[in-house]
Design an enzyme around this catalytic site. Structure first.
Site, PDB file in Angstrom:
ATOM      1  N   LYS A  87       0.821  -1.226   0.000  1.00 39.86           N
ATOM      2  CA  LYS A  87       0.000   0.000   0.000  1.00 39.86           C
ATOM      3  C   LYS A  87       0.851   1.270   0.000  1.00 39.86           C
ATOM      4  O   LYS A  87       0.476   2.282  -0.572  1.00 39.86           O
ATOM      5  CB  LYS A  87      -0.940   0.015   1.211  1.00 39.86           C
ATOM      6  CG  LYS A  87      -1.987  -1.087   1.194  1.00 39.86           C
ATOM      7  CD  LYS A  87      -3.293  -0.586   0.665  1.00 39.86           C
ATOM      8  CE  LYS A  87      -4.312  -1.660   0.327  1.00 39.86           C
ATOM      9  NZ  LYS A  87      -4.443  -2.787   1.197  1.00 39.86           N
ATOM     10  N   GLU A 109     -10.134   6.247   2.380  1.00 42.04           N
ATOM     11  CA  GLU A 109     -11.001   5.215   2.941  1.00 42.04           C
ATOM     12  C   GLU A 109     -10.092   4.095   3.441  1.00 42.04           C
ATOM     13  O   GLU A 109      -8.962   3.970   2.971  1.00 42.04           O
ATOM     14  CB  GLU A 109     -11.929   4.660   1.851  1.00 42.04           C
ATOM     15  CG  GLU A 109     -11.324   3.573   0.929  1.00 42.04           C
ATOM     16  CD  GLU A 109     -10.183   4.060   0.031  1.00 42.04           C
ATOM     17  OE1 GLU A 109     -10.055   5.284  -0.161  1.00 42.04           O
ATOM     18  OE2 GLU A 109      -9.415   3.196  -0.465  1.00 42.04           O
ATOM     19  N   SER A 376       1.888  -9.676  -0.674  1.00 42.20           N
ATOM     20  CA  SER A 376       1.497  -8.257  -0.655  1.00 42.20           C
ATOM     21  C   SER A 376       1.684  -7.611   0.710  1.00 42.20           C
ATOM     22  O   SER A 376       1.807  -6.389   0.812  1.00 42.20           O
ATOM     23  CB  SER A 376       0.050  -8.103  -1.117  1.00 42.20           C
ATOM     24  OG  SER A 376      -0.810  -8.946  -0.374  1.00 42.20           O
TER      25      SER A 376
HETATM   26  C1  LIG Z   1      -5.266  -3.949   0.911  1.00 41.73           C
HETATM   27  C2  LIG Z   1      -4.505  -5.198   0.742  1.00 41.73           C
HETATM   28  C3  LIG Z   1      -4.763  -6.095  -0.318  1.00 41.73           C
HETATM   29  C4  LIG Z   1      -5.885  -5.901  -1.296  1.00 41.73           C
HETATM   30  O1  LIG Z   1      -5.823  -4.764  -2.088  1.00 41.73           O
HETATM   31  P1  LIG Z   1      -5.412  -4.794  -3.604  1.00 41.73           P
HETATM   32  O2  LIG Z   1      -5.725  -3.422  -4.077  1.00 41.73           O
HETATM   33  O3  LIG Z   1      -6.249  -5.834  -4.290  1.00 41.73           O
HETATM   34  O4  LIG Z   1      -3.978  -5.121  -3.681  1.00 41.73           O
HETATM   35  C5  LIG Z   1      -3.964  -7.222  -0.435  1.00 41.73           C
HETATM   36  N1  LIG Z   1      -2.975  -7.479   0.436  1.00 41.73           N
HETATM   37  C6  LIG Z   1      -2.701  -6.651   1.464  1.00 41.73           C
HETATM   38  C7  LIG Z   1      -1.592  -7.010   2.406  1.00 41.73           C
HETATM   39  C8  LIG Z   1      -3.455  -5.495   1.657  1.00 41.73           C
HETATM   40  O5  LIG Z   1      -3.168  -4.679   2.688  1.00 41.73           O
END
Ligand SMILES: *Cc1c(COP(=O)(O)O)cnc(C)c1O
Length: 396
Positions: A87, A109, A376
């Site tokens: 993020k 948000e 992620s």
């Molecule tokens: C917010 C988040 C996601 C999902 O958001 P995307 O916009 O689909 O990437 C995935 N993994 C983590 C660790 C997140 O914080």
């Protein structure tokens, strides 16, 4: 030209009230200018490298590879970024852009709180005011992240409309932006919403695939056979896919949250269960009820618990360029535990959805094939919920 601007096939567009048009046009102009500005891009790479800890590692997961007995698996370690997820890439980019536009206030948000924390972090760093809208239900489920945002100097506004979750927080942030565009930038957290947001957020997240490509060429001297990422709105996935879209030999696989299964109502798998619609300023696929109303969605993962998907993914699906597969809570929790034990890496429960799919396909692939999984985010935030899922209460 006008009719294709901000479109991905039939998806995307700008389905917004007249009152937001000026804000969106101003943002588009600034983005078009600064994306080609060497000074802007220099400042952004400095923030990425010095502050966010980029480039993130591309790690050969040897133990996971051996345990699954098929394709060679690499992990793209976005979990090692400052604030613990991908993020921050988008947020640093948008905050810098907002600053250049002369804005002094960021609004955002947030669902689980990850994007809110990242935005509050960038606001603290850049000396900007910050207000985060969060569904009241989520403020209760994610009390630690509410505290972190406040500690970073942000105001957190609980949203009580609708189901008091992420989609309502997005609606409220859009409403707030309409009423105060002079000094305020709306820092949207994923590749969704009206044009130019899906394009802007993708621009900042594309650093993920730019690095994967360089790193895998250095390590293996060839491209991977598959890139796998989880999909909520789709920002880490489009970031992971973008620089491979033209490389047709690379399979691109997005993992949606199936929740309790795509044959139940407790799911958030948009491509697998949704239909074409218009919501939050964009045309795309959405989970809907039989009247076309946005359906309540469910996943154990708060970050994937959104009833839509970014328009570029909807188009990649229509074109058959990317595949979108459902992964259940149970499969994701198993993968969360499996990666923790085999590699000593606790992934975010969102990312565990991608790991779960890799666990299905890696054993069916030859040992000379290569898979990259984007991790992620890190999973510390999820430990209490996973323990609860397994019938344990760690706060007892
Ligand atoms: C917010 C988040 C996601 C999902 O958001 P995307 O916009 O689909 O990437 C995935 N993994 C983590 C660790 C997140 O914080």
């Amino acid at each position: 030209m006008a009719e294709t601007k901000g479109r991905f096939g039939v998806h995307g567009g700008q389905y917004i009230p007249e009152t937001l048009m000026n804000a969106v046009i101003e943002l588009e102009k600034a983005y078009d200018h600064y994306k080609n500005d060497p000074e802007f891009n220099r400042e952004l790479s400095e923030l990425f490298n010095e502050y966010a800890n980029r480039p993130s590692r591309l790690y050969y997961a040897e133990k996971l590879t051996k345990a699954l007995g098929g394709a060679k698996i690499y992990l793209k370690r976005e979990d090692l970024n400052h604030t613990g997820s991908h993020k921050i890439n988008n947020v640093l980019g948008q905050a810098l852009l907002a600053k250049k536009m002369g804005k002094t206030r960021l609004i955002a948000e947030t669902g689980a709180g990850q994007h809110g924390v990242a935005t509050a972090t960038a606001a603290a760093l850049m000396n900007m005011e910050c207000v985060v809208f969060m569904g009241e239900e989520d403020t209760k489920r994610q009390a630690l992240n509410v505290y972190r945002m406040k500690l970073l100097g942000a105001d957190v506004i609980p949203v009580t409309s609708g189901t008091a979750t992420l989609k309502d927080a997005v609606s409220e942030a859009m409403r707030e932006w309409t009423s105060r565009i002079d000094d305020t930038h709306y820092c949207l957290g994923s590749v969704m919403g009206p044009h130019p947001f899906p394009t802007i957020v993708r621009y900042f997240q594309a650093v993920i695939s730019r690095e994967i490509k360089e790193q895998i060429l250095e390590k293996e001297n060839r491209l991977p056979d598959a890139v796998i990422a989880c999909v909520g709105g789709g920002s880490n996935a489009i970031g992971s896919f973008y620089h491979f879209i033209e490389d047709k030999e690379v399979r691109l696989i997005g993992c949606e949250a199936a929740g309790r299964g795509i044959d139940t109502f407790e799911t958030a798998a948009t491509i697998n269960t949704g239909r074409l619609g218009i919501f939050h300023g964009m045309k795309s696929y959405f989970c809907q009820d039989k009247y076309g109303q946005i359906a309540p969605v469910y996943s154990i993962s708060a970050g994937l618990d959104y009833p839509g998907i970014g328009p570029e993914h909807a188009n990649l699906h229509d074109m058959g360029r990317a595949e979108y597969v459902p992964v259940t809570d149970e499969e994701a929790v198993n993968a969360f535990e499996f990666l923790s034990r085999t590699e000593g890496i606790i992934p975010a429960i969102e990312s565990a959805h991608a790991v779960a799919h890799a666990m299905k396909i890696a054993p069916t692939m030859d040992k000379d094939k290569i898979i990259v999984i984007t991790i992620s985010g890190r999973g510390d935030k999820d430990c209490a919920a996973i323990a609860r899922y397994r019938g344990e209460d760690i706060y007892e």
